[in-house]
Design an enzyme around this catalytic site. Structure first.
Site, PDB file in Angstrom:
ATOM      1  N   ARG A  53       0.797  -1.221   0.000  1.00 43.56           N
ATOM      2  CA  ARG A  53       0.000   0.000   0.000  1.00 43.56           C
ATOM      3  C   ARG A  53       0.828   1.269   0.000  1.00 43.56           C
ATOM      4  NH1 ARG A  53      -3.422  -2.857   1.503  1.00 43.56           N
ATOM      5  NH2 ARG A  53      -1.755  -3.679   2.741  1.00 43.56           N
ATOM      6  N   THR A  54       1.775   1.342   0.907  1.00 45.42           N
ATOM      7  CA  THR A  54       2.486   2.606   1.070  1.00 45.42           C
ATOM      8  C   THR A  54       3.287   2.927  -0.194  1.00 45.42           C
ATOM      9  OG1 THR A  54       2.575   2.224   3.425  1.00 45.42           O
ATOM     10  CG2 THR A  54       4.034   3.907   2.570  1.00 45.42           C
ATOM     11  N   LYS A  82      26.083  -4.549  -1.342  1.00 46.66           N
ATOM     12  CA  LYS A  82      27.556  -4.577  -1.424  1.00 46.66           C
ATOM     13  C   LYS A  82      28.182  -3.870  -0.230  1.00 46.66           C
ATOM     14  CE  LYS A  82      27.544  -3.954  -6.464  1.00 46.66           C
ATOM     15  NZ  LYS A  82      27.833  -2.904  -7.461  1.00 46.66           N
ATOM     16  N   ARG A 103      11.386   3.745   3.246  1.00 44.01           N
ATOM     17  CA  ARG A 103      10.999   2.869   4.367  1.00 44.01           C
ATOM     18  C   ARG A 103      12.204   2.018   4.732  1.00 44.01           C
ATOM     19  NH1 ARG A 103       5.696  -0.804   4.775  1.00 44.01           N
ATOM     20  NH2 ARG A 103       4.909   1.255   5.345  1.00 44.01           N
ATOM     21  N   HIS A 131       5.411   6.537  11.402  1.00 42.69           N
ATOM     22  CA  HIS A 131       4.891   6.328  10.048  1.00 42.69           C
ATOM     23  C   HIS A 131       4.010   7.536   9.725  1.00 42.69           C
ATOM     24  CE1 HIS A 131       3.532   4.548   6.479  1.00 42.69           C
ATOM     25  NE2 HIS A 131       3.123   3.360   6.906  1.00 42.69           N
TER      26      HIS A 131
HETATM   27  C1  NCD Z   1       1.480  -0.348   8.302  1.00 42.82           C
HETATM   28  C2  NCD Z   1       2.980  -0.293   8.465  1.00 42.82           C
HETATM   29  O1  NCD Z   1       3.706  -0.582   7.521  1.00 42.82           O
HETATM   30  O2  NCD Z   1       3.397   0.047   9.562  1.00 42.82           O
HETATM   31  N1  NCD Z   1       1.071  -0.584   6.998  1.00 42.82           N
HETATM   32  C3  NCD Z   1       0.946   0.452   6.133  1.00 42.82           C
HETATM   33  O3  NCD Z   1       1.814   1.269   5.966  1.00 42.82           O
HETATM   34  N2  NCD Z   1      -0.222   0.569   5.497  1.00 42.82           N
HETATM   35  C4  NCD Z   1       0.822  -1.246   9.241  1.00 42.82           C
HETATM   36  C5  NCD Z   1       1.274  -2.665   9.327  1.00 42.82           C
HETATM   37  O4  NCD Z   1       2.156  -3.108   8.594  1.00 42.82           O
HETATM   38  O5  NCD Z   1       0.717  -3.363  10.173  1.00 42.82           O
END
Ligand code: NCD
Length: 306
Positions: A53-54, A82, A103, A131
């Protein structure tokens, strides 16, 4: 906001957040008007940890603004395998792109990246820490579905110890008048001490901690369900014992207020039975949609293209 980084949801003032939400609402009502606003701009998505999703919502957001994307979702295929340091990767990527979404499994890594980047860095999740773009998504969802960000009693349920979405949302919602929290988790997964002391108690936010969801569901305006964060457990047995601690189903929903909304950052594993999806109070898929629009607004603001 041009050229700012977004590392924690507290990096933006409430006014700046409102500006993002207003722009997101404009984009929702007239997406065509924005479809070329980022022509010629490049978003880099550096995902050192799994995501659907993100990452997709960032990439879709940039494409819907007319921009282009580059990046990876599999760090083993890059020079970090590397032994390249994060600092060097960021120095290089910020030459190739105009804005970076990253991320990473390590807490604090987004902050480090922002120190070496010549373009805005957006934290798309740093370990169990923060987040912030999920928080923007959550706030826009609450504002749109409930009409205001003030005066809500919010139940947060599941893995409050490891859930970065929860920690970011508590910090952000603590700034709105009349917010109350009900923290629902097994004893092993209660929220970290620093949130309890430095966010909740320090700001005199009303909260209580309980183990049982049935006991409190009828009090809530918002129920925010979360996944037990398997990847943050050191001990598989402990995960297996706790993974089904909460399963929201129609029987539990029958006890909730008529206008309570159910949110979830997704992915869901087992914590919301699929039968709940048809309940009009379930807004988690809508929430994912808001996520794309709010990221569009964020990119436009950080690039300063309008
Ligand atoms: C969340 C995350 O990555 O922290 N997911 C997301 O970004 N939609 C929640 C999760 O992974 O549980």
């Amino acid at each position: 906001m041009k050229n700012k980084h977004l590392i924690s949801p507290m990096d933006f003032s409430k006014e700046e957040l409102n500006g993002i939400f207003e722009l997101a609402e404009k984009i929702i009502s007239n997406p065509k008007e924005f479809s070329h606003i980022c022509d010629g701009q490049i978003l880099a998505t550096l995902f050192y940890e799994p995501s659907t999703r993100t990452r997709f919502s960032f990439e879709a957001a940039m494409m819907r603004l007319g921009g282009k994307i580059l990046g990876f979702s599999e760090p083993n295929s890059t020079s970090s395998a590397k032994g390249e340091t994060l600092a060097d990767t960021i120095r290089m990527v910020s030459i190739y792109s105009d804005i970076i979404a990253m991320r990473h499994p390590k807490e604090g890594s987004a902050k480090v990246a922002s120190m070496y980047s010549s373009v805005p860095v957006i934290n798309a999740g740093d370990g169990g820490h923060q987040h912030p773009t999920q928080t923007l998504t959550d706030l826009l969802t609450i504002k749109s579905q409930k009409g205001t960000l003030e005066g809500h009693k919010i139940g947060l349920c599941g893995d409050l110890k490891n859930g970065r979405t929860v920690q970011s949302l508590i910090a952000a919602m603590s700034r709105y008048e009349g917010t109350e929290f009900v923290l629902i988790s097994p004893k092993e997964l209660v929220i970290p001490e620093y949130i309890r002391e430095e966010v909740l108690k320090r700001n005199n936010i009303s909260f209580k901690e309980v183990e049982n969801i049935e006991e409190v569901i009828d009090e809530l305006d918002i129920l925010y369900m979360t996944r037990i964060q398997k990847e943050r457990f050191f001990n598989e047995e402990e995960y297996l014992r706790l993974k089904d601690s909460y399963i929201l189903d129609n029987e539990k929903m029958a006890k909730a207020k008529e206008d309570m909304i159910v949110m979830h950052p997704l992915p869901r594993v087992n914590e919301i039975a699929t039968e709940v999806d048809d309940d009009k109070r379930a807004v988690y898929f809508k929430q994912a949609e808001y996520g794309m629009y709010v990221r569009m607004a964020l990119i436009v603001k950080l690039l300063g293209v309008m």
